[in-house]
Each structure stands twice: as C-alpha cells, then as structure tokens.
Design a protein around this motif. Structure first.
Motif, mmCIF file in Angstrom:
data_model
loop_
_atom_site.group_PDB
_atom_site.id
_atom_site.type_symbol
_atom_site.label_atom_id
_atom_site.label_comp_id
_atom_site.label_asym_id
_atom_site.label_seq_id
_atom_site.Cartn_x
_atom_site.Cartn_y
_atom_site.Cartn_z
ATOM 1 N N LYS A 184 0.831 -1.208 0.000
ATOM 2 C CA LYS A 184 0.000 0.000 0.000
ATOM 3 C C LYS A 184 0.864 1.256 0.000
ATOM 4 N N GLU A 185 1.949 1.219 0.767
ATOM 5 C CA GLU A 185 2.849 2.371 0.813
ATOM 6 C C GLU A 185 3.576 2.551 -0.518
ATOM 7 N N VAL A 186 3.917 1.439 -1.183
ATOM 8 C CA VAL A 186 4.563 1.524 -2.498
ATOM 9 C C VAL A 186 3.613 2.169 -3.501
ATOM 10 N N LEU A 187 2.336 1.819 -3.428
ATOM 11 C CA LEU A 187 1.351 2.399 -4.348
ATOM 12 C C LEU A 187 1.192 3.896 -4.124
ATOM 13 N N ALA A 188 1.528 4.359 -2.919
ATOM 14 C CA ALA A 188 1.411 5.783 -2.604
ATOM 15 C C ALA A 188 2.630 6.589 -3.045
ATOM 16 N N VAL A 189 3.685 5.916 -3.505
ATOM 17 C CA VAL A 189 4.881 6.628 -3.988
ATOM 18 C C VAL A 189 4.513 7.446 -5.230
ATOM 19 N N GLN A 190 4.920 8.697 -5.244
ATOM 20 C CA GLN A 190 4.548 9.599 -6.325
ATOM 21 C C GLN A 190 5.469 9.432 -7.544
ATOM 22 N N VAL A 191 4.874 9.587 -8.706
ATOM 23 C CA VAL A 191 5.629 9.566 -9.961
ATOM 24 C C VAL A 191 5.302 10.850 -10.717
ATOM 25 N N ALA A 192 6.286 11.712 -10.871
ATOM 26 C CA ALA A 192 6.070 12.997 -11.542
ATOM 27 C C ALA A 192 5.769 12.785 -13.023
ATOM 28 N N GLU A 193 5.124 13.787 -13.622
ATOM 29 C CA GLU A 193 4.765 13.691 -15.033
ATOM 30 C C GLU A 193 6.001 13.504 -15.908
ATOM 31 N N ALA A 194 7.094 14.146 -15.537
ATOM 32 C CA ALA A 194 8.326 14.008 -16.325
ATOM 33 C C ALA A 194 8.841 12.573 -16.293
ATOM 34 N N VAL A 195 8.697 11.900 -15.140
ATOM 35 C CA VAL A 195 9.132 10.505 -15.025
ATOM 36 C C VAL A 195 8.201 9.604 -15.826
ATOM 37 N N VAL A 239 7.419 6.159 -20.712
ATOM 38 C CA VAL A 239 6.763 5.933 -22.006
ATOM 39 C C VAL A 239 7.767 6.091 -23.153
ATOM 40 N N ALA A 240 8.693 7.029 -23.020
ATOM 41 C CA ALA A 240 9.693 7.246 -24.068
ATOM 42 C C ALA A 240 10.625 6.043 -24.206
ATOM 43 N N VAL A 241 11.006 5.439 -23.083
ATOM 44 C CA VAL A 241 11.857 4.244 -23.120
ATOM 45 C C VAL A 241 11.125 3.104 -23.830
ATOM 46 N N ILE A 242 9.856 2.909 -23.477
ATOM 47 C CA ILE A 242 9.063 1.851 -24.115
ATOM 48 C C ILE A 242 8.892 2.141 -25.601
ATOM 49 N N ALA A 243 8.615 3.401 -25.944
ATOM 50 C CA ALA A 243 8.438 3.774 -27.349
ATOM 51 C C ALA A 243 9.699 3.505 -28.157
ATOM 52 N N THR A 287 12.217 8.463 -9.222
ATOM 53 C CA THR A 287 13.038 9.317 -10.090
ATOM 54 C C THR A 287 13.420 8.558 -11.365
ATOM 55 N N PRO A 288 13.944 9.258 -12.372
ATOM 56 C CA PRO A 288 14.436 8.571 -13.570
ATOM 57 C C PRO A 288 15.521 7.546 -13.246
ATOM 58 N N ASP A 289 16.322 7.790 -12.216
ATOM 59 C CA ASP A 289 17.351 6.818 -11.832
ATOM 60 C C ASP A 289 16.725 5.509 -11.359
ATOM 61 N N ASP A 290 15.568 5.589 -10.710
ATOM 62 C CA ASP A 290 14.858 4.365 -10.310
ATOM 63 C C ASP A 290 14.416 3.592 -11.544
ATOM 64 N N GLN A 340 20.295 6.882 -25.198
ATOM 65 C CA GLN A 340 19.718 7.743 -26.223
ATOM 66 C C GLN A 340 18.465 8.490 -25.761
ATOM 67 N N VAL A 341 17.676 7.852 -24.898
ATOM 68 C CA VAL A 341 16.413 8.474 -24.486
ATOM 69 C C VAL A 341 16.682 9.474 -23.371
ATOM 70 N N ALA A 342 16.289 10.707 -23.618
ATOM 71 C CA ALA A 342 16.564 11.789 -22.675
ATOM 72 C C ALA A 342 15.408 11.955 -21.692
ATOM 73 N N VAL A 343 15.741 12.430 -20.498
ATOM 74 C CA VAL A 343 14.723 12.786 -19.498
ATOM 75 C C VAL A 343 14.256 14.186 -19.786
ATOM 76 N N VAL A 344 12.959 14.358 -20.028
ATOM 77 C CA VAL A 344 12.432 15.681 -20.380
ATOM 78 C C VAL A 344 11.878 16.390 -19.157
#
Length: 325
Positions: free
Chosen positions: A216-227, A232-236, A282-285, A321-325
């Motif tokens: 439950k606590e893991v589900l509450a971890v926030q993911v910013a829009e940039a992340v 999605v960019a990595v998958i794309a 974060t992107p590092d995660d 190659q995929v940049a963090v925006v």
C-alpha cells in the motif's frame, strides 16, 4: 523520507537474506522489488549460483506457505493446478477438487523450461488472473501469491523455451552472476558453519500483513509527469527504434515491449524508491529496474543475433539515447 515500522521490517528482511546469500545483493533487491510490486520473477543463471537458495530463504523469513514444483518433461497441468477426484462415499457431489501445489504463497517453479508447453501453460491463468479454472469451476489463489521461476541458460538440449506470452507475465527477469573472490571465501565459511550445525539465531518470521501494508505504501509513492513521460519514451524506443536512425540499436529490435513493460517500469521504480526510503520515484529508479523489467520483453532481429548483440546491450543503448524531459 519513509521511516515507517513497515519499511524497517522489510529492510530487516533484506538484511537477513543478505547474511545467508553472499554476494547477491542485487538479486535480493530485485526479489524484494517483485514482492513489493506484487509481480512474478524469472531467475536465470548457471547451476550452483544460489537461485533456489535465495527463494527458499525468502520463504523461510516470511509467514507463508512455500511450494516447490520441479518441472520435468513428464509433468502434467493437473500436477500443478490440481484435479477433481472421485469420492465414492461423499454425499451429493461425488467429485471433489484436490488443490495442486500452485495453491501456495511462494511458488518455486524450478527449471521451468524443462517441461513442455502444456505444463508451462498451466501457470498462465494463475500468474495473470490469480485464479485456477478446473472442469469449469474457478478457484481463487491466496492474496499473497508469487511465482519464482528458475531456468538454466546452458544445457538447452531437451528444454522448452518459454513462449513470449508467458515471459511477458513475469514482472522481472533477473540474471544471477558469479560472486567476487572475496564473497566466494565468505561463502566457504558460511557453508562450513552450516555443515557444522552452526546457525545464527533465527528471528521471527515476517507477517503477511507487513507485506500487504508495504505494498500500500509503495502504491502511494509519487511519480512525476516528467518521469511518466520518460517511462513511455523508453518503451516507445523499443517499439519504434527506427526513430533513432543514428543509434546502433535502430536495426536490432524486431518486437518491442508490450504495455506490461510500461506498467512493470512504473511498479518497479516505485518499489525501488520505497526501499530506498523515498516517497517519489526518479528517472534513476526507472534506469535501475529497466533491464530486469524489459530484457525478457524484447525480440531481437536476426541481424542483432548474428552480431552477438544481447538484449542488455540494446537496453544500454536505449537508456543512453532516451533523454529525461
């Protein structure tokens, strides 16, 4: 910073496992990420690298029912799911369902590629729907349910490669490598002590509820829009490698990751952030879990295989190659 009692108990579980599994800290972390993210794990490595031992130690430190299924060529689906048996003296319904070993909490599918597709497919519904259907009746599996499969990358004669549909159902595909020379000496001493009957004082097992609270606590971890955009960019990039014409991986990928890959990156990144005591991923995660989340979801081209390119090499290039925006 996450300082809950739940977090401390999960870290204690990690430390306990690290004492018994020398030199495989990364593997232990990946296993705990899967446990926290409520996903299944495929562990691959050479014989004798403590794959089975790692899974057993996790089960030994949890209040859970551990079941082991040894996959062999003669294994039948009913040997996994269970079957209906005839009970002559029973009143009313003379057929009763006898549960198979899949009705446990931690399921070790040992050498899963040793059994043919018919037996392997018996796990498909269980892994995805958390239920088993036999003779038209559906039976729910326990709330704490984790499939931990192992396979050997060598000795491929007489094995049955897992189909892509089943590979996709594993949250993580973890490679187990050799330990360092220093860790190898520690392993010698550990096993000598075990052979001599010397064991550390065992602490109490971790309650199931602690795992549920941690999830439950893991589900509450926030993911910013940039992340989110980075995920999605990595998958794309795995689906449209041609967009990176100057990148070496542009001709290496035949089929990219499915939407399950997107979800795996999100869940894995949040679980890693929580383990690290943070309430924001974060992107590092994302980068830290990308290989385990995606290596089994890619199909490479013949050209890549001919050049000896591995899926990890492809993912390395994508992350560059995929940049963090």
């Amino acid at each position: 910073m996450n300082t809950t009692n739940t977090h401390n108990q999960i870290l204690d579980l990690k430390n306990r496992m690290a004492k018994a599994i020398i030199g495989q800290e990364h593997v232990i972390e990946q296993l705990l990420i899967a446990l926290l993210a409520n996903g299944h794990v495929l562990m691959e490595g050479l014989p004798g690298l403590a794959k089975t031992r790692t899974i057993k130690k996790l089960a030994a430190n949890l209040e859970s029912e551990f079941r082991r299924i040894q996959f062999t060529p003669d294994l039948l689906p009913s040997d996994i799911t269970g079957t209906e048996i005839y009970v002559g003296e029973a009143e009313g319904d003379k057929f009763q369902f006898q549960q198979g070993p899949v009705f446990g909490n931690l399921i070790l599918a040992d050498e899963i590629n040793r059994a043919p597709a018919k037996a392997q497919s018996a796990l498909l519904e269980a892994m995805e729907e958390r239920q088993v259907t036999v003779s038209g009746k559906t039976y729910k599996l326990p709330e704490l349910f984790l499939v931990l499969a192992t396979q050997n990358p060598i000795e491929q004669e007489g094995t049955y490669p897992l189909p892509e549909a089943q590979m996709d159902r594993f949250l993580l595909h973890v490679f187990v490598g050799y330990s360092s020379d220093d860790d190898e000496r520690k392993i010698l001493r550990l096993v000598r002590g075990e052979d001599a009957g010397l064991k550390d004082k065992e602490d109490g097992k971790l309650a199931e509820q602690i795992v549920f609270d941690a999830r439950k606590e893991v589900l509450a971890v926030q993911v910013a829009e940039a992340v989110e955009k980075y995920i999605v960019a990595v998958i794309a990039a795995t689906r449209r490698p041609g967009d990176f014409k100057d990148a070496p991986f542009s001709k290496w990928i035949k089929i990219g990751a499915s939407p399950r890959g997107t979800l795996a990156l999100d869940r894995g990144a949040r679980a890693r952030a929580w383990l690290d005591g943070r309430d924001t991923a974060t992107p590092d995660d994302v980068k830290a879990v990308a290989h385990a989340c995606l290596r089994h979801r890619l199909i490479l081209t013949y050209e890549a295989e001919a050049e000896g390119v591995t899926k990890d090499t492809v993912l390395d290039e994508i992350l560059k190659q995929v940049a963090v925006v």
